[in-house]
Design a protein around this motif. Sequence first.
Motif: not given
Length: 276
Positions: A28, A32-33, A137, A235, A239, A242
């Motif tokens: 991460m 991107q967040f 991260w 988050t 994930v 993703k």
Amino acid sequence: MAKKKPIKKEFVLNSSNYYSAEADKKYMSVSQFKDFHGTYGIPGCERTAMMRLLGLYPKKEGLPLLVGGYVDAWFEGTLDLFVENHPEMFRKDGVLKADFVKADYLIQRVQEDPMFMYYMSGEKQVIMTGEIDGIPWKIKIDSLLPDAIVDLKIVAEINKRKWVQDIGEYLDFVRYWGYDMQGAVYQEIVRQNTGKKLPFIIAAASKEEPEPVMELIEVDQVYLDEAMSIIRNDTPRIVEIKKGNEEPTQCNICPCCRKEKVLTGTVLLSQMFNQR
Ligand SMILES: [Zn+2]
């Protein structure tokens, strides 16, 4: 005969692969967040973020980012390489574009300020990795000092607050653009790597005419803590998206979504702003 096991090369994050798709899949990052989740000022779009990750939609570019990169490169001492890699800095007739002439003046101006230069004198572009609630991260620090984490921001206006409809408040540029989130993540990952919880300082310089505004802004710990709780909370879903376990939602308002938007009818004026 037993087949030889293929040797899987361990991915090691470094400056040449920091922005690669592989790095973005494995780790991460704050940008991107922000792509997935959004900030107070800029809504995120899970679908576009995912398309970016898969290389199906270009990463953010544009002149303002390029100007920021130019000033970054100056501080890093890699300006020649930057200019070589960005012919778009010049007009067709070979003259430097006005934005970069302005940036040159900005560089000259911050150079005259010993305090600004002190904060920018730390170790440059430091890459670190860590985990937040078990999720890996990556971070890249503009200037790391023994007692502060410093990030350089070239902004349009430093002192003007912007209206955020969702929360009915005017917000400073730091929280508007999600730099509080950046500070929260950087502080935590640096703590994991060095054992020290350091303040997050934004070395900001503006593009205001005729003179840039400069400020060294320490982001209040309460804002960093608030941002961290949002990050911890939101988050895990990113994930899962993703990994392909969750379906990304579509915002319908970002440029990528707008490109595919097909009108299906009329909208009542009074409802137009409640659509999101
Ligand atoms: Zn969208």
